[in-house]
Design a protein around this motif. Sequence first.
Motif, PDB file in Angstrom:
ATOM      1  N   MET A  34      38.345  31.366  61.050  1.00 26.27           N
ATOM      2  CA  MET A  34      39.227  32.461  61.477  1.00 26.27           C
ATOM      3  C   MET A  34      40.135  32.812  60.293  1.00 26.27           C
ATOM      4  N   ASN A  35      40.315  34.096  60.032  1.00 28.36           N
ATOM      5  CA  ASN A  35      41.229  34.523  58.964  1.00 28.36           C
ATOM      6  C   ASN A  35      42.681  34.278  59.365  1.00 28.36           C
ATOM      7  N   LEU A  36      43.536  34.033  58.363  1.00 26.20           N
ATOM      8  CA  LEU A  36      44.929  33.647  58.647  1.00 26.20           C
ATOM      9  C   LEU A  36      45.911  34.722  58.167  1.00 26.20           C
ATOM     10  N   SER A  37      46.617  35.328  59.125  1.00 31.24           N
ATOM     11  CA  SER A  37      47.431  36.515  58.844  1.00 31.24           C
ATOM     12  C   SER A  37      48.630  36.263  57.924  1.00 31.24           C
ATOM     13  N   ASN A  38      49.085  35.021  57.844  1.00 30.90           N
ATOM     14  CA  ASN A  38      50.252  34.771  56.988  1.00 30.90           C
ATOM     15  C   ASN A  38      49.930  33.924  55.769  1.00 30.90           C
ATOM     16  N   CYS A  39      48.661  33.933  55.385  1.00 28.91           N
ATOM     17  CA  CYS A  39      48.248  33.249  54.148  1.00 28.91           C
ATOM     18  C   CYS A  39      47.417  34.241  53.340  1.00 28.91           C
ATOM     19  N   ILE A  40      48.099  35.268  52.827  1.00 26.07           N
ATOM     20  CA  ILE A  40      47.392  36.393  52.207  1.00 26.07           C
ATOM     21  C   ILE A  40      47.704  36.490  50.712  1.00 26.07           C
ATOM     22  N   ALA A  41      46.666  36.769  49.935  1.00 23.11           N
ATOM     23  CA  ALA A  41      46.852  37.044  48.503  1.00 23.11           C
ATOM     24  C   ALA A  41      46.626  38.531  48.264  1.00 23.11           C
ATOM     25  N   THR A  42      47.519  39.137  47.488  1.00 23.90           N
ATOM     26  CA  THR A  42      47.329  40.524  47.049  1.00 23.90           C
ATOM     27  C   THR A  42      47.146  40.459  45.539  1.00 23.90           C
ATOM     28  N   THR A  43      46.045  41.024  45.065  1.00 30.24           N
ATOM     29  CA  THR A  43      45.692  40.835  43.652  1.00 30.24           C
ATOM     30  C   THR A  43      45.373  42.164  42.979  1.00 30.24           C
ATOM     31  N   THR A  44      46.021  42.394  41.841  1.00 25.47           N
ATOM     32  CA  THR A  44      45.723  43.584  41.038  1.00 25.47           C
ATOM     33  C   THR A  44      44.984  43.148  39.777  1.00 25.47           C
ATOM     34  N   VAL A  45      43.901  43.846  39.485  1.00 20.97           N
ATOM     35  CA  VAL A  45      43.136  43.581  38.251  1.00 20.97           C
ATOM     36  C   VAL A  45      43.101  44.877  37.453  1.00 20.97           C
ATOM     37  N   GLU A  46      43.453  44.769  36.171  1.00 17.54           N
ATOM     38  CA  GLU A  46      43.308  45.946  35.299  1.00 17.54           C
ATOM     39  C   GLU A  46      42.525  45.557  34.044  1.00 17.54           C
ATOM     40  N   PHE A  47      41.484  46.318  33.757  1.00 21.90           N
ATOM     41  CA  PHE A  47      40.767  46.171  32.483  1.00 21.90           C
ATOM     42  C   PHE A  47      41.302  47.246  31.553  1.00 21.90           C
ATOM     43  N   SER A  48      41.765  46.835  30.377  1.00 25.25           N
ATOM     44  CA  SER A  48      42.339  47.837  29.469  1.00 25.25           C
ATOM     45  C   SER A  48      42.265  47.357  28.025  1.00 25.25           C
ATOM     46  N   GLU A  49      42.251  48.335  27.090  1.00 26.40           N
ATOM     47  CA  GLU A  49      42.249  47.959  25.672  1.00 26.40           C
ATOM     48  C   GLU A  49      43.615  47.447  25.226  1.00 26.40           C
ATOM     49  N   ASN A  50      44.614  47.564  26.114  1.00 32.86           N
ATOM     50  CA  ASN A  50      45.946  47.028  25.793  1.00 32.86           C
ATOM     51  C   ASN A  50      45.976  45.499  25.806  1.00 32.86           C
ATOM     52  N   TYR A  51      44.965  44.891  26.387  1.00 27.91           N
ATOM     53  CA  TYR A  51      44.976  43.428  26.516  1.00 27.91           C
ATOM     54  C   TYR A  51      44.019  42.795  25.513  1.00 27.91           C
ATOM     55  N   SER A  52      44.528  41.730  24.828  1.00 26.67           N
ATOM     56  CA  SER A  52      43.677  41.074  23.828  1.00 26.67           C
ATOM     57  C   SER A  52      42.961  39.862  24.425  1.00 26.67           C
ATOM     58  N   GLU A  53      43.416  39.414  25.601  1.00 29.89           N
ATOM     59  CA  GLU A  53      42.716  38.306  26.262  1.00 29.89           C
ATOM     60  C   GLU A  53      42.891  38.447  27.770  1.00 29.89           C
ATOM     61  N   ASP A  54      42.041  37.763  28.534  1.00 26.33           N
ATOM     62  CA  ASP A  54      42.182  37.767  29.995  1.00 26.33           C
ATOM     63  C   ASP A  54      43.369  36.897  30.383  1.00 26.33           C
ATOM     64  N   THR A  55      44.212  37.399  31.291  1.00 22.60           N
ATOM     65  CA  THR A  55      45.294  36.554  31.817  1.00 22.60           C
ATOM     66  C   THR A  55      45.279  36.623  33.342  1.00 22.60           C
ATOM     67  N   ILE A  56      45.536  35.488  33.961  1.00 24.00           N
ATOM     68  CA  ILE A  56      45.625  35.428  35.427  1.00 24.00           C
ATOM     69  C   ILE A  56      46.951  34.759  35.784  1.00 24.00           C
ATOM     70  N   THR A  57      47.812  35.489  36.496  1.00 24.10           N
ATOM     71  CA  THR A  57      49.114  34.952  36.897  1.00 24.10           C
ATOM     72  C   THR A  57      49.193  34.926  38.419  1.00 24.10           C
ATOM     73  N   ILE A  58      49.629  33.778  38.962  1.00 24.72           N
ATOM     74  CA  ILE A  58      49.810  33.662  40.417  1.00 24.72           C
ATOM     75  C   ILE A  58      51.306  33.644  40.715  1.00 24.72           C
ATOM     76  N   VAL A  59      51.722  34.429  41.698  1.00 23.27           N
ATOM     77  CA  VAL A  59      53.133  34.462  42.090  1.00 23.27           C
ATOM     78  C   VAL A  59      53.230  34.037  43.558  1.00 23.27           C
ATOM     79  N   GLY A  60      54.039  33.006  43.818  1.00 23.74           N
ATOM     80  CA  GLY A  60      54.201  32.535  45.203  1.00 23.74           C
ATOM     81  C   GLY A  60      55.274  33.327  45.927  1.00 23.74           C
ATOM     82  N   SER A  61      55.379  33.163  47.251  1.00 25.81           N
ATOM     83  CA  SER A  61      56.369  33.931  48.007  1.00 25.81           C
ATOM     84  C   SER A  61      57.785  33.530  47.606  1.00 25.81           C
TER      85      SER A  61
END
Length: 338
Positions: A34-61
């Motif tokens: 069953m999916n859990l309504s209060n355990c949700i991740a919202t994630t934005t991904v952007e591919f751009s020439e402005n970035y020299s490497e892949d970065t992944i940042t997680i932000v908690g509530s």
Amino acid sequence: MKATASSPANIAFIKYWGRKDDKLLLPLSTTNSMNLSNCIATTTVEFSENYSEDTITIVGSNDSTKELKKSDGDKTEMLFNTLERIRTLKKFKLKAKVVSKLNFPFQAGVASSAAGISALVAAGFEAAGLSEKVKDKKELSREVRISGSVSAARSVEDGFTEVVYGETHNDVYVQQIADEKHWDLVDIVAVLNPEAKKMTTTFGHEVAFTSPFMKARVEYLNGIPEQARQAILEKDFDTLATLSEIDSINMHAVMMTSNPAIFYLSAGSMEFIKKVQEWREEGIKVFFTFDAGPNPHLITTSEFAHIIKKKAEEISYTQFTIYNEPCKGTQIIQDHLF
Ligand code: DP6
């Protein structure tokens, strides 16, 4: 080339433990959740020439942040590999910036990976213009699975879902059992005081067959996911309770008897098992289930949810609780995080 997705974690009734294939992440049976309504991740991904490497940042509530590094572990490595897979599919070289925000405290020992992995994969494919893969839920679930997690693949569909057993990559995909409005089940997660450092599930899956009980688990599972599916469809609480508690204990027996042994349950977990049995004797509809950690998921109905929440918070091992209803699965949304 930017897109944002939201996706929930889920709680399994019939669990995934051990694999038929470690590379393709093929499970040994159908598993459902069953999916859990209060355990949700919202994630934005952007591919751009402005970035020299892949970065992944997680932000908690609680606004704590964590930069993921490829070397952090198998699951993170697989996420960075997913960005590479997208680039290969679309034949471009642009690096990605990924920010993932959780609506629950990070590092609380609540399974954030299912929410995070499914949201990242959907946003990544959408940002790269591969939206046909995102719209097709079965295909999205396959991409999510090979990006690191079978359990995350279950979050792709809405409500109550299952990832079906299959022999090949194509045969293992998500399907819906019932939507989020079907049944007013509630999952109160009691987040307990942390004890020992967590052993990764990736490692656990790999050593599952060192347990003499794993073969017996696979045999016992024959027909069980179908019975759980039927119990969900018929809203048969007592049957789902019995099947689910048995399955969780069965999985933990395999974990504890593998070599090396893996102990996820703590003294607090055992206290909850005892209490749930007492609460049931008082006439409350409730059952427990544990994933790869000590935190009990207390499954109940909306009628008893507040009393269970109160009772869970009165237990000394509890830091806080998270109240979850069934909810929609992975969705593309318009509000970007950056
Ligand atoms: C015990 O490798 O799919 O939660 O470590 O949560 O990413 P994460 O998941 P995965 O293993 C999940 C194992 C489980 C049971 C389950 O959810 O089916």
